[in-house]
Design a protein around this motif. Sequence first.
Motif, PDB file in Angstrom:
ATOM      1  N   UNK A  64       0.858  -1.178   0.000  1.00 19.05           N
ATOM      2  CA  UNK A  64       0.000   0.000   0.000  1.00 19.05           C
ATOM      3  C   UNK A  64       0.899   1.235   0.000  1.00 19.05           C
ATOM      4  N   UNK A  65       0.856   2.016  -1.054  1.00 16.94           N
ATOM      5  CA  UNK A  65       1.731   3.183  -1.179  1.00 16.94           C
ATOM      6  C   UNK A  65       1.187   4.353  -0.370  1.00 16.94           C
ATOM      7  N   UNK A  66       2.106   5.101   0.269  1.00 16.36           N
ATOM      8  CA  UNK A  66       1.724   6.303   0.993  1.00 16.36           C
ATOM      9  C   UNK A  66       2.932   7.230   1.070  1.00 16.36           C
ATOM     10  N   UNK A  67       2.676   8.527   1.060  1.00 12.70           N
ATOM     11  CA  UNK A  67       3.744   9.526   1.156  1.00 12.70           C
ATOM     12  C   UNK A  67       4.156   9.646   2.616  1.00 12.70           C
ATOM     13  N   UNK A  68       5.076   8.785   3.032  1.00 15.51           N
ATOM     14  CA  UNK A  68       5.460   8.738   4.438  1.00 15.51           C
ATOM     15  C   UNK A  68       6.233   9.971   4.876  1.00 15.51           C
ATOM     16  N   UNK A  69       6.919  10.636   3.959  1.00 12.56           N
ATOM     17  CA  UNK A  69       7.640  11.857   4.331  1.00 12.56           C
ATOM     18  C   UNK A  69       6.662  12.929   4.801  1.00 12.56           C
ATOM     19  N   UNK A  70       5.565  13.101   4.074  1.00 14.43           N
ATOM     20  CA  UNK A  70       4.556  14.076   4.504  1.00 14.43           C
ATOM     21  C   UNK A  70       3.815  13.585   5.746  1.00 14.43           C
ATOM     22  N   UNK A  71       3.573  12.299   5.832  1.00 14.49           N
ATOM     23  CA  UNK A  71       2.940  11.707   7.003  1.00 14.49           C
ATOM     24  C   UNK A  71       3.773  12.012   8.251  1.00 14.49           C
ATOM     25  N   UNK A  72       5.087  11.782   8.157  1.00 11.09           N
ATOM     26  CA  UNK A  72       5.980  12.031   9.298  1.00 11.09           C
ATOM     27  C   UNK A  72       6.116  13.523   9.571  1.00 11.09           C
ATOM     28  N   UNK A  73       6.103  14.340   8.502  1.00  9.76           N
ATOM     29  CA  UNK A  73       6.194  15.783   8.700  1.00  9.76           C
ATOM     30  C   UNK A  73       5.015  16.322   9.483  1.00  9.76           C
ATOM     31  N   UNK A  74       3.835  15.830   9.172  1.00 11.61           N
ATOM     32  CA  UNK A  74       2.630  16.224   9.893  1.00 11.61           C
ATOM     33  C   UNK A  74       2.728  15.818  11.367  1.00 11.61           C
ATOM     34  N   UNK A  76      -8.272  22.212   0.197  1.00 10.97           N
ATOM     35  CA  UNK A  76      -7.645  22.698  -1.033  1.00 10.97           C
ATOM     36  C   UNK A  76      -7.119  24.122  -0.863  1.00 10.97           C
ATOM     37  N   UNK A  77      -7.942  24.980  -0.269  1.00 12.51           N
ATOM     38  CA  UNK A  77      -7.546  26.377  -0.088  1.00 12.51           C
ATOM     39  C   UNK A  77      -6.369  26.494   0.875  1.00 12.51           C
ATOM     40  N   UNK A  78      -6.365  25.695   1.933  1.00 15.71           N
ATOM     41  CA  UNK A  78      -5.241  25.722   2.873  1.00 15.71           C
ATOM     42  C   UNK A  78      -3.952  25.265   2.196  1.00 15.71           C
ATOM     43  N   UNK A  79      -4.048  24.219   1.385  1.00 18.51           N
ATOM     44  CA  UNK A  79      -2.868  23.723   0.679  1.00 18.51           C
ATOM     45  C   UNK A  79      -2.325  24.781  -0.278  1.00 18.51           C
ATOM     46  N   UNK A  80      -3.220  25.486  -0.972  1.00 16.07           N
ATOM     47  CA  UNK A  80      -2.795  26.547  -1.886  1.00 16.07           C
ATOM     48  C   UNK A  80      -2.144  27.704  -1.131  1.00 16.07           C
ATOM     49  N   UNK A 139       0.356  25.018  11.859  1.00 15.78           N
ATOM     50  CA  UNK A 139      -0.826  24.176  11.654  1.00 15.78           C
ATOM     51  C   UNK A 139      -1.177  24.094  10.181  1.00 15.78           C
ATOM     52  N   UNK A 140      -1.044  25.202   9.467  1.00 13.87           N
ATOM     53  CA  UNK A 140      -1.337  25.189   8.026  1.00 13.87           C
ATOM     54  C   UNK A 140      -0.418  24.215   7.305  1.00 13.87           C
ATOM     55  N   UNK A 141       0.853  24.167   7.711  1.00 15.30           N
ATOM     56  CA  UNK A 141       1.768  23.227   7.070  1.00 15.30           C
ATOM     57  C   UNK A 141       1.362  21.792   7.378  1.00 15.30           C
ATOM     58  N   UNK A 142       1.033  21.509   8.635  1.00 17.05           N
ATOM     59  CA  UNK A 142       0.627  20.152   9.007  1.00 17.05           C
ATOM     60  C   UNK A 142      -0.603  19.713   8.212  1.00 17.05           C
ATOM     61  N   UNK A 143      -1.572  20.614   8.087  1.00 21.88           N
ATOM     62  CA  UNK A 143      -2.811  20.278   7.362  1.00 21.88           C
ATOM     63  C   UNK A 143      -2.542  20.187   5.860  1.00 21.88           C
ATOM     64  N   UNK A 144      -1.609  21.008   5.352  1.00 19.54           N
ATOM     65  CA  UNK A 144      -1.251  20.915   3.936  1.00 19.54           C
ATOM     66  C   UNK A 144      -0.600  19.562   3.636  1.00 19.54           C
ATOM     67  N   UNK A 145       0.288  19.106   4.517  1.00 19.98           N
ATOM     68  CA  UNK A 145       0.864  17.768   4.357  1.00 19.98           C
ATOM     69  C   UNK A 145      -0.225  16.701   4.449  1.00 19.98           C
ATOM     70  N   UNK A 146      -1.119  16.890   5.415  1.00 15.92           N
ATOM     71  CA  UNK A 146      -2.202  15.919   5.613  1.00 15.92           C
ATOM     72  C   UNK A 146      -3.113  15.847   4.388  1.00 15.92           C
TER      73      UNK A 146
END
Length: 318
Positions: free
Chosen positions: A94-104, A159-163, A123-130
Amino acid sequence: MTLFTNAVESIQIGVEDLSKNDDRRVLSAVRNVHAGVLLLCKEKLRRLSPDDEILLAQRFEPQPNDKGEVAIEGVGRNTVGADDIKKRFKTFHVALDWKRFDGMADIRHHMEHSYFKGSRKRARQAVADAFLVIRQLLVEALQEDPLKTLGPECWTALLENADLFAAELQACQVTLKSVRWDTEAAARALPDFACPSCRSSLVRQRDPNNKSQPNAALICAACGESAELGPVLSLAFDETFGAQGHIAVKDGGEPPISTCPECSEETYVVKEGRCAACDFTLPEDAACAICGSGLSAEDYYEHDGLCSYHAHVASKDD
């Protein structure tokens, strides 16, 4: 309430917390979104399990059943944690972006155990990774429609938070890319720059017009703390060259980055023969006092003028 519903509602509540103009709810936002992501991972393991949901158990062992056969049963009440989830996802491909998972997860940890100054941007960065992890879990792992599953309000907010975070990050990195870095390694590691205080990637120059590395003064746009170049590069090099260094050590080779004898940061670039932070270079006459062989930066730093072999011999004599 099903596991999947619990996951979805945790994410929705976290996104609602982040949208409120109330700093007291910022940590709650990160906790809820992080919890929702973990629950989505568990939902995938539940769907992969037989009827008994065995893959959700932290431990399971073979047990005899009433038919004299061997059955695999969960042991205890604890369910899988992040490390077990990673192992089981790998086992079941099962593929997952573990770098972003760990960053969050790392941002959540630092928000919980340090000060809260500027935490909304963290928090915005954590939610953007999430956001990217959530999308990957829903679309690829669970074959669910994110818009339908989370609802238009929640999905649009993600979407808006990620942008917004992407725009903030780009603005910070523009100030770094204008610098004439003294080493290729530093330039290569720019995408992995992070604040040593809060681990946010929103690191920028105080003076965006500066182009000289010696004059580069860094600050974190998330927590407002000044960031010394040495620790920032050390963290970045661990991300950029960490896997390469692990392979080198495993194969008996020399890692690409070592400790600088001058500033003691993990910023000495072996291939370039200099420290990316303080510009230290080994003296031309750096040689073992016993055998005369040239010293590496690691030997020079750790063994007081001896190569590793003669340092080992000397330690045995002591």
